[in-house]
Design an enzyme around this catalytic site. Structure first.
Site, mmCIF file in Angstrom:
data_model
loop_
_atom_site.group_PDB
_atom_site.id
_atom_site.type_symbol
_atom_site.label_atom_id
_atom_site.label_comp_id
_atom_site.label_asym_id
_atom_site.label_seq_id
_atom_site.Cartn_x
_atom_site.Cartn_y
_atom_site.Cartn_z
ATOM 1 N N SER A 9 -11.436 11.595 8.406
ATOM 2 C CA SER A 9 -10.403 10.998 9.250
ATOM 3 C C SER A 9 -9.586 10.001 8.437
ATOM 4 O O SER A 9 -8.897 9.142 8.997
ATOM 5 C CB SER A 9 -11.028 10.353 10.489
ATOM 6 O OG SER A 9 -12.221 9.715 10.172
ATOM 7 N N ASN A 10 -9.643 10.123 7.116
ATOM 8 C CA ASN A 10 -8.874 9.250 6.224
ATOM 9 C C ASN A 10 -7.513 9.904 5.922
ATOM 10 O O ASN A 10 -7.443 10.958 5.286
ATOM 11 C CB ASN A 10 -9.689 9.031 4.942
ATOM 12 C CG ASN A 10 -8.969 8.153 3.946
ATOM 13 O OD1 ASN A 10 -7.789 8.326 3.682
ATOM 14 N ND2 ASN A 10 -9.700 7.211 3.376
ATOM 15 N N GLY A 12 -5.087 9.169 3.920
ATOM 16 C CA GLY A 12 -4.747 9.314 2.503
ATOM 17 C C GLY A 12 -5.388 10.552 1.900
ATOM 18 O O GLY A 12 -4.741 11.315 1.162
ATOM 19 N N LYS A 13 -6.659 10.769 2.223
ATOM 20 C CA LYS A 13 -7.341 11.972 1.744
ATOM 21 C C LYS A 13 -6.670 13.224 2.292
ATOM 22 O O LYS A 13 -6.471 14.203 1.576
ATOM 23 C CB LYS A 13 -8.810 11.991 2.214
ATOM 24 C CG LYS A 13 -9.724 11.024 1.526
ATOM 25 C CD LYS A 13 -11.150 11.324 1.978
ATOM 26 C CE LYS A 13 -12.127 10.258 1.564
ATOM 27 N NZ LYS A 13 -13.496 10.562 2.009
ATOM 28 N N ASP A 69 -16.706 12.842 -0.156
ATOM 29 C CA ASP A 69 -17.175 11.463 -0.205
ATOM 30 C C ASP A 69 -16.784 10.901 -1.555
ATOM 31 O O ASP A 69 -17.007 11.533 -2.587
ATOM 32 C CB ASP A 69 -18.679 11.350 0.034
ATOM 33 C CG ASP A 69 -19.028 9.949 0.508
ATOM 34 O OD1 ASP A 69 -18.545 9.555 1.592
ATOM 35 O OD2 ASP A 69 -19.744 9.217 -0.206
ATOM 36 N N GLY A 153 -6.322 3.005 -0.083
ATOM 37 C CA GLY A 153 -7.568 2.432 -0.587
ATOM 38 C C GLY A 153 -7.347 1.474 -1.746
ATOM 39 O O GLY A 153 -6.508 0.564 -1.677
ATOM 40 N N TYR A 154 -8.073 1.692 -2.834
ATOM 41 C CA TYR A 154 -8.045 0.789 -3.982
ATOM 42 C C TYR A 154 -6.951 1.138 -4.994
ATOM 43 O O TYR A 154 -6.920 0.551 -6.080
ATOM 44 C CB TYR A 154 -9.410 0.806 -4.683
ATOM 45 C CG TYR A 154 -10.556 0.328 -3.822
ATOM 46 C CD1 TYR A 154 -10.878 -1.027 -3.752
ATOM 47 C CD2 TYR A 154 -11.319 1.224 -3.077
ATOM 48 C CE1 TYR A 154 -11.934 -1.474 -2.959
ATOM 49 C CE2 TYR A 154 -12.378 0.794 -2.285
ATOM 50 C CZ TYR A 154 -12.682 -0.555 -2.231
ATOM 51 O OH TYR A 154 -13.722 -0.998 -1.450
ATOM 52 N N HIS A 180 -9.443 11.876 -9.382
ATOM 53 C CA HIS A 180 -10.808 12.342 -9.129
ATOM 54 C C HIS A 180 -10.811 13.467 -8.079
ATOM 55 O O HIS A 180 -11.458 14.490 -8.251
ATOM 56 C CB HIS A 180 -11.658 11.157 -8.667
ATOM 57 C CG HIS A 180 -11.025 10.341 -7.568
ATOM 58 N ND1 HIS A 180 -9.729 9.902 -7.631
ATOM 59 C CD2 HIS A 180 -11.493 9.925 -6.359
ATOM 60 C CE1 HIS A 180 -9.427 9.230 -6.524
ATOM 61 N NE2 HIS A 180 -10.489 9.231 -5.740
ATOM 62 N N ARG A 181 -10.031 13.256 -7.000
ATOM 63 C CA ARG A 181 -10.001 14.249 -5.913
ATOM 64 C C ARG A 181 -9.357 15.554 -6.390
ATOM 65 O O ARG A 181 -9.837 16.644 -6.098
ATOM 66 C CB ARG A 181 -9.237 13.661 -4.710
ATOM 67 C CG ARG A 181 -9.145 14.580 -3.488
ATOM 68 C CD ARG A 181 -8.832 13.799 -2.230
ATOM 69 N NE ARG A 181 -9.848 12.789 -1.991
ATOM 70 C CZ ARG A 181 -9.675 11.486 -2.218
ATOM 71 N NH1 ARG A 181 -8.516 11.016 -2.629
ATOM 72 N NH2 ARG A 181 -10.674 10.632 -2.032
HETATM 73 O O1 ITT Z 1 -15.522 9.462 5.417
HETATM 74 P P1 ITT Z 1 -14.098 9.889 5.619
HETATM 75 O O2 ITT Z 1 -13.739 10.142 7.063
HETATM 76 O O3 ITT Z 1 -13.719 11.038 4.726
HETATM 77 O O4 ITT Z 1 -13.107 8.674 5.162
HETATM 78 P P2 ITT Z 1 -13.542 7.313 4.436
HETATM 79 O O5 ITT Z 1 -12.314 6.485 4.215
HETATM 80 O O6 ITT Z 1 -14.676 6.667 5.172
HETATM 81 O O7 ITT Z 1 -14.000 7.849 3.023
HETATM 82 P P3 ITT Z 1 -15.364 7.629 2.221
HETATM 83 O O8 ITT Z 1 -16.483 7.411 3.152
HETATM 84 O O9 ITT Z 1 -15.466 8.746 1.219
HETATM 85 O O10 ITT Z 1 -15.060 6.283 1.437
HETATM 86 C C1 ITT Z 1 -14.160 6.359 0.357
HETATM 87 C C2 ITT Z 1 -13.417 5.065 0.146
HETATM 88 O O11 ITT Z 1 -13.175 4.956 -1.275
HETATM 89 C C3 ITT Z 1 -11.857 4.634 -1.534
HETATM 90 N N1 ITT Z 1 -11.145 5.767 -2.146
HETATM 91 C C4 ITT Z 1 -11.530 7.078 -2.207
HETATM 92 N N2 ITT Z 1 -10.602 7.827 -2.805
HETATM 93 C C5 ITT Z 1 -9.599 7.002 -3.134
HETATM 94 C C6 ITT Z 1 -8.339 7.182 -3.744
HETATM 95 O O12 ITT Z 1 -7.907 8.380 -4.109
HETATM 96 N N3 ITT Z 1 -7.576 6.095 -3.920
HETATM 97 C C7 ITT Z 1 -7.978 4.878 -3.527
HETATM 98 N N4 ITT Z 1 -9.131 4.623 -2.926
HETATM 99 C C8 ITT Z 1 -9.945 5.666 -2.718
HETATM 100 C C9 ITT Z 1 -11.215 4.289 -0.198
HETATM 101 O O13 ITT Z 1 -11.368 2.919 0.052
HETATM 102 C C10 ITT Z 1 -12.039 5.083 0.794
HETATM 103 O O14 ITT Z 1 -12.030 4.498 2.068
HETATM 104 MG MG MG Z 2 -16.485 7.531 5.310
#
Ligand code: ITT
Ligand code: MG
Length: 195
Positions: A9-10, A12-13, A69, A153-154, A180-181
């Site tokens: 539910s992110n 950005g992803k 993740d 995110g970061y 990375h993704r």
């Molecule tokens: O679990 P879902 O629903 O997929 O969404 P989430 O935001 O909780 O995602 P994660 O549990 O995988 O936590 C990953 C965190 O790491 C950081 N992150 C991951 N990929 C990133 C990216 O490409 N750029 C910046 N920050 C990133 C960002 O803060 C995310 O919230």
């Molecule tokens: Mg998560």
């Protein structure tokens, strides 16, 4: 076009996935299924959490599901925030608060000791099949202040490798060449095309 469900539910992803699967799959996410509750991420590793997110949903819906993740691993913080990246500054998942906590944790840490990497583990779960995993990493270091407006995110505090830019100064296209993704999804795509 065939659909592919990503258990996230992110926003950005979701944007990253949509761009990287353009022309190949119509990407759906939990943003399209707001009634599905969040899955508790209690694993010790990115792989554990990706597996749980993908398998719970794949079993519930009886279809193929992909989960991501990911997080930021900082050497000077012994790998933190790592699997706690989303909630580093508290349960409410606040990107700005997370960034401020990292900068505070690294206050006084010298340039050469600010090395870090983004890590992404993707799980592909299908009914009655063993789950498989793909991993991508992106090396860099943590800035002293926020720079750039793109991404999520970061991204504003992560200088990419030897470039003079943070991830947030890259366009989505540029990020998707080195992130990375993108590296994990590249392998996932190869696998899906070979199926
Ligand atoms: O679990 P879902 O629903 O997929 O969404 P989430 O935001 O909780 O995602 P994660 O549990 O995988 O936590 C990953 C965190 O790491 C950081 N992150 C991951 N990929 C990133 C990216 O490409 N750029 C910046 N920050 C990133 C960002 O803060 C995310 O919230
Ligand atoms: Mg998560």
């Amino acid at each position: 076009m065939k659909e592919l469900l990503i258990a996230t539910s992110n926003k950005g992803k979701v944007e990253d996935f949509k761009k990287l699967f353009q022309g190949m799959y119509e990407v759906k996410s939990l943003l399209d299924y707001p009634h599905i509750p969040d899955i508790i991420e209690d694993g010790q590793t990115f792989q554990d959490n990706a597996q749980k997110k993908a398998e719970v949903l794949s079993t519930a819906l009886n279809e193929t599901v992909v989960a991501d993740d990911s997080g930021l691993v900082i050497d000077a913080l012994n790998g933190r925030p790592g699997v706690f990246s989303a909630r580093y500054a508290g349960e409410e998942k606040n990107d700005q608060a997370n960034i401020e906590k990292v900068l505070e944790d690294l206050r006084g840490v010298a340039e050469q000791d600010r090395t870090a990497r983004f890590v992404c583990t993707i799980a592909l779960a299908s009914p009655n099949k063993e789950t498989i995993f793909f991993e991508g990493q992106c090396e860099g270091f943590i800035s002293h202040e926020q720079v750039g407006e793109h991404g999520f995110g970061y991204d504003p505090i992560f200088y990419v490798g030897q470039t003079a830019k943070t991830m947030a100064q890259l366009t989505l296209e540029e990020k998707n060449e080195i992130s990375h993704r993108a590296r994990a999804i590249e392998q996932l795509k190869d696998y899906l095309l070979g199926e």
